[in-house]
Design an enzyme around this catalytic site. Structure first.
Site, PDB file in Angstrom:
ATOM      1  N   VAL A  14     -84.805  27.075  -4.249  1.00 25.75           N
ATOM      2  CA  VAL A  14     -85.549  28.341  -4.306  1.00 25.75           C
ATOM      3  C   VAL A  14     -86.382  28.431  -3.054  1.00 25.75           C
ATOM      4  O   VAL A  14     -86.809  27.423  -2.503  1.00 25.75           O
ATOM      5  CB  VAL A  14     -86.503  28.462  -5.519  1.00 25.75           C
ATOM      6  CG1 VAL A  14     -85.773  28.796  -6.787  1.00 25.75           C
ATOM      7  CG2 VAL A  14     -87.369  27.246  -5.670  1.00 25.75           C
ATOM      8  N   SER A  15     -86.619  29.649  -2.579  1.00 23.89           N
ATOM      9  CA  SER A  15     -87.456  29.768  -1.391  1.00 23.89           C
ATOM     10  C   SER A  15     -88.739  30.512  -1.675  1.00 23.89           C
ATOM     11  O   SER A  15     -89.759  30.274  -1.080  1.00 23.89           O
ATOM     12  CB  SER A  15     -86.688  30.435  -0.261  1.00 23.89           C
ATOM     13  OG  SER A  15     -86.246  31.686  -0.685  1.00 23.89           O
ATOM     14  N   THR A  16     -88.709  31.450  -2.616  1.00 25.03           N
ATOM     15  CA  THR A  16     -89.935  32.221  -2.862  1.00 25.03           C
ATOM     16  C   THR A  16     -90.200  32.332  -4.358  1.00 25.03           C
ATOM     17  O   THR A  16     -89.329  32.100  -5.177  1.00 25.03           O
ATOM     18  CB  THR A  16     -89.813  33.654  -2.308  1.00 25.03           C
ATOM     19  OG1 THR A  16     -88.741  34.273  -3.008  1.00 25.03           O
ATOM     20  CG2 THR A  16     -89.558  33.674  -0.839  1.00 25.03           C
ATOM     21  N   GLN A  19     -88.012  34.934  -6.213  1.00 24.39           N
ATOM     22  CA  GLN A  19     -86.718  34.514  -6.740  1.00 24.39           C
ATOM     23  C   GLN A  19     -86.855  33.873  -8.108  1.00 24.39           C
ATOM     24  O   GLN A  19     -86.015  34.057  -8.971  1.00 24.39           O
ATOM     25  CB  GLN A  19     -86.070  33.517  -5.786  1.00 24.39           C
ATOM     26  CG  GLN A  19     -85.513  34.208  -4.569  1.00 24.39           C
ATOM     27  CD  GLN A  19     -84.796  33.229  -3.679  1.00 24.39           C
ATOM     28  OE1 GLN A  19     -85.071  32.044  -3.721  1.00 24.39           O
ATOM     29  NE2 GLN A  19     -83.904  33.726  -2.872  1.00 24.39           N
ATOM     30  N   THR A  52     -87.144  25.511   0.043  1.00 24.92           N
ATOM     31  CA  THR A  52     -87.326  26.052   1.397  1.00 24.92           C
ATOM     32  C   THR A  52     -86.402  27.237   1.594  1.00 24.92           C
ATOM     33  O   THR A  52     -85.569  27.532   0.744  1.00 24.92           O
ATOM     34  CB  THR A  52     -86.962  25.007   2.466  1.00 24.92           C
ATOM     35  OG1 THR A  52     -85.738  24.416   2.089  1.00 24.92           O
ATOM     36  CG2 THR A  52     -88.024  23.970   2.627  1.00 24.92           C
TER      37      THR A  52
END
Ligand SMILES: [Zn+2]
Length: 497
Positions: A14-16, A19, A52
Site C-alpha cells: 500500500v502507498s497511501t 488506498q 511505499t
C-alpha cells in the site's frame, strides 16, 4: 492447476491511506492472497509487505523477494493485482520476467493473466492505465498547487519569522521570531560575522523551533540563509522548483509566482546585508590563498586531495570528501578519515620528516626502499583494488542500463540520465586510480633528490615550497590520534618525484 506448490511468497503493497480506505488494505490483500495460495495447495506462506509508492523498484520487501526467489525455495508468488507489483508498465514487465525466470509461477488474485493472450494483453493495458493515472495524479497535484499559489495561497508552512495562518493560507508575522530576524540583519550590517551572531545567540540562549521541536542555533549557515532570504522583504516565491522530486533545481525566475506577505525587513536593509555577504565571501576566498607547504600535493588516504580551509581564523587541512553533500558521498570509496588537521602543525611535522629523510643519500634510499617493500600491504594498493572492484561494478551497471534500454524497459531519457551518472562516477574512479598508481612509481634517483635538497636555500616559506615542488610528488597525510581537539597525531607518507 496441479497441487505441487509448497511455499508461497505473498507480496502486498500500500502507498497511501486513501488506498486502504478503498479496499486495498494490506490485511485484505494478504487475506485474498493466502486464500488463493491455499486453493493452489501451498502450505507455507512468506509475507513480503511494502508500504511505499509503486513507482520505484527500490522497495525493501520487493528487493528481498527478488533476492529470495533466486535461492529457489519459493514455488509460487501471489500478488493481489498488477498494480501492487508496480505502477509503471516497464517495471511491471521487468519484475514479471524476472520472477518467471527464477520461479515459474506468478499468480494474481485478480485475473489469471498468463494463460491466455487476452490475459497478457489485459495485463499490459492495465499496466499502461495505471501508469497513465499516476502521471495524471501528479499533473493534477501540480496544477492544483499552482492554482492555489495564483490565488495567493501558500502551502509551505515553515518560514522562520512567521506563523502559518491555516485559515487564510498565508503567513502572519510571529513577533518574537521576527525580532530575531531584524536583530540578525542589524548585527550583520554593523559588522558582526554570521559565526559571531551564532555564538551570541548561543550565549544568550535564544530559542529556535522547527515543527514544534527546539532545534536551537547551531550553524552559521542558518544565519546566512536568513540574511539571503528575500521573502523577509515581503514577497514569498512559490512555484520555484521544477518537479516535486528535484527540489534542488529551480525554475526560471520568470515562472515563479510571487505572493505578497507582511515584510519584516525593508528592501534597503536587505540589499545592504547582501552586499556585505558578497564582500565577505570575496575576502575569505582571498584569505584561503595563504601559502601552505602541502597545498596541491597533500592527499588523503582515501585517494582524494586535501585542501585548506579556514575556520576560527586558523587554517586546516581537510579531505576533499568533506566538501561533498551527504547524498553525493556514495557508497564507493567512502572516506573514513576526514578530520580537520591544523595546517601549520602538519607543515611543521612534514618539514621535520622531510629534513630527516633527506639528511643523506643513504637515508633517502632507505626510505624509498622501505616504501617499495611495504607497498604490497600498503593502503594504496588496497585502495587501488577497491577502486578496481568499483569500476567493474559500475561497468556492469552500465551494460545493464543498455540492456534495459534495448529491451525497451526504460526510455531513452531515463537511459541517458542513468548512463551519464554512471559515466561520471567511472571517470572519477579512473582518475583516482591513475593518481594512486602514479604514486607508486618513483622516477628520481635518491642522489638527485639529495642534491636538490642540499643545494636549495630553504629558510622562507616560499623557498621551502619551491624546493618541495621539485622533489616531492605527493604526501599522504592521515590523522591517527583519537583525540577530539587537543593533541594531534598524524602519519606522513612522502612520495618523491
Ligand atoms: Zn579522505
Amino acid at each position: 492447476m496441479k497441487n505441487y506448490f509448497n511455499t508461497a511468497a505473498i507480496y502486498a503493497r500500500v502507498s497511501t491511506k486513501r488506498q486502504a480506505k478503498e479496499g486495498f488494505s494490506l490485511a485484505s490483500q494478504i487475506k485474498a492472497c493466502k486464500k488463493k495460495a491455499s486453493e493452489l495447495g501451498a502450505i507455507n506462506f512468506r509475507e513480503y509487505i511494502d508500504e511505499t509508492s509503486g513507482t520505484t523498484l527500490k522497495r525493501p520487501a520487493l528487493t528481498k523477494l527478488r533476492n529470495d526467489i533466486k535461492k529457489g525455495d519459493i514455488d509460487i508468488i501471489i500478488c493481489y493485482d498488477q498494480d501492487r507489483l508496480s505502477r509503471k508498465l516497464g517495471q511491471q514487465l521487468f519484475i514479471t520476467e524476472e520472477f518467471e525466470k527464477f520461479c515459474k509461477n506468478l499468480i494474481f488474485v485478480c485475473g489469471d493473466y498468463k494463460n491466455s493472450v487476452d490475459g497478457r494483453l489485459s495485463y499490459l493495458i492495465k499496466g499502461a492505465i495505471a501508469e497513465y493515472e499516476r502521471e495524471r495524479i501528479l499533473e493534477r497535484c501540480i496544477r492544483g498547487k499552482k492554482e492555489k499559489f495564483l490565488k495567493g495561497e501558500i502551502t509551505n508552512s515553515h518560514l522562520f519569522g512567521y506563523k502559518y495562518n491555516h485559515k487564510k493560507k498565508t503567513y502572519d508575522i510571529n513577533e518574537d521570531e521576527a525580532n530575531i530576524v531584524r536583530r540578525i540583519y542589524d548585527l550583520y550590517i554593523n559588522g558582526m560575522s554570521s559565526r559571531q551572531i551564532l555564538m551570541l545567540f548561543q550565549a544568550e540562549n535564544i530559542p529556535k523551533f522547527f515543527r514544534g521541536k527546539s532545534v536551537g542555533w547551531n550553524d552559521p549557515s542558518v544565519i546566512l540563509r536568513i540574511l539571503k532570504n528575500d521573502s523577509y522583504t515581503g514577497v514569498f516565491h512559490a512555484f520555484k522548483h521544477n518537479t516535486p522530486k528535484e527540489k534542488n533545481r529551480y525554475k526560471d525566475k520568470s515562472e515563479w509566482i510571487n505572493i505578497p506577505i507582511p515584510a519584516i525587513i525593508d528592501k534597503e536593509k536587505f540589499e545592504l546585508a547582501n552586499k556585505k555577504i558578497k564582500e565577505n565571501t570575496d575576502n575569505s576566498s582571498r584569505n584561503t590563498k595563504r601559502i601552505h607547504l602541502l597545498s596541491r600535493i597533500a592527499y588523503c588516504t582515501c585517494g582524494r586531495s586535501i585542501y585548506s580551509r579556514t575556520a576560527n581564523k586558523k587554517d586546516y587541512y581537510i579531505c576533499a570528501s568533506k566538501n561533498y553533500k551527504k547524498k553525493d558521498e556514495s557508497e564507493y570509496n567512502k572516506c573514513i578519515n576526514s578530520r580537520f588537521m591544523l595546517s601549520d602543525k602538519v607543515d611543521k611535522i612534514f618539514w621535520q620528516a622531510l629534513c630527516k629523510i633527506c639528511i643523506s643519500k643513504k637515508s633517502i634510499e632507505d626510505y624509498i626502499n622501505q616504501q617499495k617493500s611495504d607497498i604490497k600491504i600498503d593502503k594504496i594498493i588496497l585502495q587501488i583494488k577497491n577502486i578496481e572492484d568499483n569500476i567493474i561494478k559500475k561497468k556492469k551497471e552500465q551494460s545493464k542500463i543498455i540492456e534495459w534500454f534495448s529491451s525497451e524497459l526504460i526510455d531513452d531519457n531515463v537511459a541517458k540520465e542513468k548512463l551519464e551518472k554512471v559515466n561520471k562516477i567511472l571517470i572519477s574512479l579512473k582518475k583516482q586510480k591513475e593518481e594512486l598508481e602514479k604514486s607508486i612509481n618513483i622516477k628520481n634517483k635518491p642522489e638527485k633528490i639529495f642534491n636538490i635538497f642540499k643545494n636549495e636555500k630553504k629558510i622562507t616559506l616560499e623557498e621551502k615550497r619551491s624546493l618541495i615542488k621539485k622533489i616531492v610528488d605527493k604526501v599522504y597525510i592521515e590523522r591517527i590520534d583519537n583525540n577530539k581537539n587537543s593533541k594531534m597525531n598524524i602519519s606522513i607518507y612522502i612520495i618523491f618525484k
